[in-house]
Design a protein around this motif. Structure first.
Motif, PDB file in Angstrom:
ATOM      1  N   VAL A 146     -61.228 -20.013  55.617  1.00  0.00           N
ATOM      2  CA  VAL A 146     -60.550 -21.040  56.422  1.00  0.00           C
ATOM      3  C   VAL A 146     -61.512 -22.078  56.992  1.00  0.00           C
ATOM      4  O   VAL A 146     -61.081 -23.161  57.374  1.00  0.00           O
ATOM      5  N   SER A 147     -62.805 -21.729  57.045  1.00  0.00           N
ATOM      6  CA  SER A 147     -63.769 -22.666  57.624  1.00  0.00           C
ATOM      7  C   SER A 147     -65.184 -22.330  57.156  1.00  0.00           C
ATOM      8  O   SER A 147     -65.439 -21.209  56.699  1.00  0.00           O
ATOM      9  N   PRO A 148     -66.090 -23.281  57.298  1.00  0.00           N
ATOM     10  CA  PRO A 148     -67.494 -22.986  56.988  1.00  0.00           C
ATOM     11  C   PRO A 148     -68.037 -21.826  57.826  1.00  0.00           C
ATOM     12  O   PRO A 148     -68.801 -21.002  57.337  1.00  0.00           O
ATOM     13  N   SER A 149     -67.591 -21.748  59.062  1.00  0.00           N
ATOM     14  CA  SER A 149     -68.038 -20.651  59.920  1.00  0.00           C
ATOM     15  C   SER A 149     -67.619 -19.297  59.353  1.00  0.00           C
ATOM     16  O   SER A 149     -68.373 -18.322  59.423  1.00  0.00           O
ATOM     17  N   ALA A 150     -66.420 -19.231  58.783  1.00  0.00           N
ATOM     18  CA  ALA A 150     -65.945 -17.969  58.204  1.00  0.00           C
ATOM     19  C   ALA A 150     -66.806 -17.566  57.007  1.00  0.00           C
ATOM     20  O   ALA A 150     -67.072 -16.378  56.806  1.00  0.00           O
ATOM     21  N   VAL A 151     -67.248 -18.550  56.217  1.00  0.00           N
ATOM     22  CA  VAL A 151     -68.120 -18.256  55.076  1.00  0.00           C
ATOM     23  C   VAL A 151     -69.442 -17.685  55.572  1.00  0.00           C
ATOM     24  O   VAL A 151     -69.915 -16.649  55.083  1.00  0.00           O
ATOM     25  N   VAL A 152     -70.033 -18.343  56.547  1.00  0.00           N
ATOM     26  CA  VAL A 152     -71.326 -17.901  57.079  1.00  0.00           C
ATOM     27  C   VAL A 152     -71.181 -16.537  57.755  1.00  0.00           C
ATOM     28  O   VAL A 152     -72.035 -15.656  57.589  1.00  0.00           O
ATOM     29  N   GLU A 153     -70.101 -16.334  58.479  1.00  0.00           N
ATOM     30  CA  GLU A 153     -69.874 -15.044  59.138  1.00  0.00           C
ATOM     31  C   GLU A 153     -69.802 -13.916  58.107  1.00  0.00           C
ATOM     32  O   GLU A 153     -70.416 -12.865  58.274  1.00  0.00           O
ATOM     33  N   GLU A 154     -69.063 -14.139  57.024  1.00  0.00           N
ATOM     34  CA  GLU A 154     -68.963 -13.126  55.972  1.00  0.00           C
ATOM     35  C   GLU A 154     -70.322 -12.880  55.320  1.00  0.00           C
ATOM     36  O   GLU A 154     -70.682 -11.742  55.004  1.00  0.00           O
ATOM     37  N   ALA A 155     -71.096 -13.937  55.129  1.00  0.00           N
ATOM     38  CA  ALA A 155     -72.430 -13.797  54.540  1.00  0.00           C
ATOM     39  C   ALA A 155     -73.341 -12.965  55.437  1.00  0.00           C
ATOM     40  O   ALA A 155     -74.092 -12.105  54.950  1.00  0.00           O
ATOM     41  N   HIS A 167     -72.326 -10.697  57.614  1.00  0.00           N
ATOM     42  CA  HIS A 167     -71.837  -9.310  57.529  1.00  0.00           C
ATOM     43  C   HIS A 167     -72.374  -8.622  56.268  1.00  0.00           C
ATOM     44  O   HIS A 167     -72.797  -7.468  56.317  1.00  0.00           O
ATOM     45  N   ALA A 168     -72.356  -9.351  55.150  1.00  0.00           N
ATOM     46  CA  ALA A 168     -72.873  -8.788  53.892  1.00  0.00           C
ATOM     47  C   ALA A 168     -74.366  -8.501  54.005  1.00  0.00           C
ATOM     48  O   ALA A 168     -74.853  -7.461  53.534  1.00  0.00           O
ATOM     49  N   LEU A 169     -75.099  -9.390  54.640  1.00  0.00           N
ATOM     50  CA  LEU A 169     -76.533  -9.184  54.859  1.00  0.00           C
ATOM     51  C   LEU A 169     -76.772  -7.930  55.693  1.00  0.00           C
ATOM     52  O   LEU A 169     -77.606  -7.082  55.333  1.00  0.00           O
ATOM     53  N   ARG A 179     -74.756  -5.355  56.131  1.00  0.00           N
ATOM     54  CA  ARG A 179     -74.379  -4.161  55.348  1.00  0.00           C
ATOM     55  C   ARG A 179     -75.492  -3.801  54.363  1.00  0.00           C
ATOM     56  O   ARG A 179     -75.858  -2.633  54.230  1.00  0.00           O
ATOM     57  N   GLY A 180     -76.030  -4.808  53.686  1.00  0.00           N
ATOM     58  CA  GLY A 180     -77.111  -4.567  52.734  1.00  0.00           C
ATOM     59  C   GLY A 180     -78.340  -3.987  53.403  1.00  0.00           C
ATOM     60  O   GLY A 180     -78.969  -3.061  52.873  1.00  0.00           O
ATOM     61  N   GLU A 181     -78.690  -4.516  54.558  1.00  0.00           N
ATOM     62  CA  GLU A 181     -79.845  -3.981  55.291  1.00  0.00           C
ATOM     63  C   GLU A 181     -79.607  -2.536  55.717  1.00  0.00           C
ATOM     64  O   GLU A 181     -80.502  -1.702  55.636  1.00  0.00           O
ATOM     65  N   ALA A 182     -78.384  -2.244  56.180  1.00  0.00           N
ATOM     66  CA  ALA A 182     -78.069  -0.872  56.603  1.00  0.00           C
ATOM     67  C   ALA A 182     -78.120   0.080  55.414  1.00  0.00           C
ATOM     68  O   ALA A 182     -78.666   1.193  55.523  1.00  0.00           O
ATOM     69  N   GLU A 183     -77.574  -0.341  54.272  1.00  0.00           N
ATOM     70  CA  GLU A 183     -77.619   0.498  53.066  1.00  0.00           C
ATOM     71  C   GLU A 183     -79.057   0.731  52.619  1.00  0.00           C
ATOM     72  O   GLU A 183     -79.417   1.837  52.225  1.00  0.00           O
ATOM     73  N   HIS A 184     -79.875  -0.313  52.693  1.00  0.00           N
ATOM     74  CA  HIS A 184     -81.281  -0.183  52.320  1.00  0.00           C
ATOM     75  C   HIS A 184     -81.985   0.810  53.245  1.00  0.00           C
ATOM     76  O   HIS A 184     -82.748   1.664  52.786  1.00  0.00           O
ATOM     77  N   GLU A 185     -81.730   0.712  54.527  1.00  0.00           N
ATOM     78  CA  GLU A 185     -82.365   1.626  55.484  1.00  0.00           C
ATOM     79  C   GLU A 185     -81.916   3.064  55.242  1.00  0.00           C
ATOM     80  O   GLU A 185     -82.725   3.985  55.331  1.00  0.00           O
ATOM     81  N   GLU A 186     -80.635   3.263  54.924  1.00  0.00           N
ATOM     82  CA  GLU A 186     -80.150   4.610  54.600  1.00  0.00           C
ATOM     83  C   GLU A 186     -80.862   5.156  53.367  1.00  0.00           C
ATOM     84  O   GLU A 186     -81.259   6.326  53.336  1.00  0.00           O
ATOM     85  N   ALA A 187     -81.020   4.312  52.354  1.00  0.00           N
ATOM     86  CA  ALA A 187     -81.709   4.741  51.128  1.00  0.00           C
ATOM     87  C   ALA A 187     -83.161   5.083  51.418  1.00  0.00           C
ATOM     88  O   ALA A 187     -83.692   6.095  50.933  1.00  0.00           O
ATOM     89  N   MET A 188     -83.815   4.259  52.229  1.00  0.00           N
ATOM     90  CA  MET A 188     -85.214   4.522  52.576  1.00  0.00           C
ATOM     91  C   MET A 188     -85.346   5.822  53.368  1.00  0.00           C
ATOM     92  O   MET A 188     -86.276   6.591  53.156  1.00  0.00           O
ATOM     93  N   GLU A 189     -84.420   6.082  54.277  1.00  0.00           N
ATOM     94  CA  GLU A 189     -84.473   7.320  55.059  1.00  0.00           C
ATOM     95  C   GLU A 189     -84.260   8.523  54.155  1.00  0.00           C
ATOM     96  O   GLU A 189     -84.891   9.565  54.336  1.00  0.00           O
ATOM     97  N   SER A 190     -83.383   8.393  53.180  1.00  0.00           N
ATOM     98  CA  SER A 190     -83.171   9.471  52.221  1.00  0.00           C
ATOM     99  C   SER A 190     -84.455   9.765  51.444  1.00  0.00           C
ATOM    100  O   SER A 190     -84.835  10.926  51.248  1.00  0.00           O
ATOM    101  N   ILE A 191     -85.134   8.720  51.025  1.00  0.00           N
ATOM    102  CA  ILE A 191     -86.406   8.888  50.303  1.00  0.00           C
ATOM    103  C   ILE A 191     -87.449   9.529  51.223  1.00  0.00           C
ATOM    104  O   ILE A 191     -88.134  10.469  50.823  1.00  0.00           O
ATOM    105  N   ARG A 192     -87.540   9.028  52.454  1.00  0.00           N
ATOM    106  CA  ARG A 192     -88.509   9.605  53.407  1.00  0.00           C
ATOM    107  C   ARG A 192     -88.234  11.088  53.628  1.00  0.00           C
ATOM    108  O   ARG A 192     -89.151  11.901  53.699  1.00  0.00           O
TER     109      ARG A 192
END
Length: 85
Positions: free
Chosen positions: A26-35, A37-39, A41-54
């Motif tokens: 609906v707006s440029p702000s909504a695009v950036v907000e979703e981006a 959120h995706a960032l 989520r990706g960081e959290a998934e990466h940290e979970e993967a790293m903790e699993s490896i550790r």
């Protein structure tokens, strides 16, 4: 909500506008907000993967079984290969 002004490359601005024009957002702000959120989520998934490896490395280092030489390891593997042929 607060306002934040950012400078983006033209191709990113075009991508944002295209998504708004297509009605995907609906707006440029909504695009950036979703981006963002995706960032996050990706960081959290990466940290979970790293903790699993550790965790697996810690478990390996704390393993009470004796270390094997490379020669002993190959002998063990050959025994397993023979067992499952």
């Amino acid at each position: 909500m607060k306002t934040l002004s950012v400078t983006l490359p033209e191709e990113m601005i075009d991508a944002i506008k295209a998504r708004v024009d297509a009605g995907t957002y609906v707006s440029p702000s909504a695009v950036v907000e979703e981006a963002i959120h995706a960032l996050l989520r990706g960081e959290a998934e990466h940290e979970e993967a790293m903790e699993s490896i550790r965790s697996r490395v810690r478990a390996s280092l704390e393993d009470p079984r004796p270390d094997l030489t490379s020669e002993e390891m190959w002998k063990e593997l050959e025994g397993l290969f023979e067992k499952y042929r």
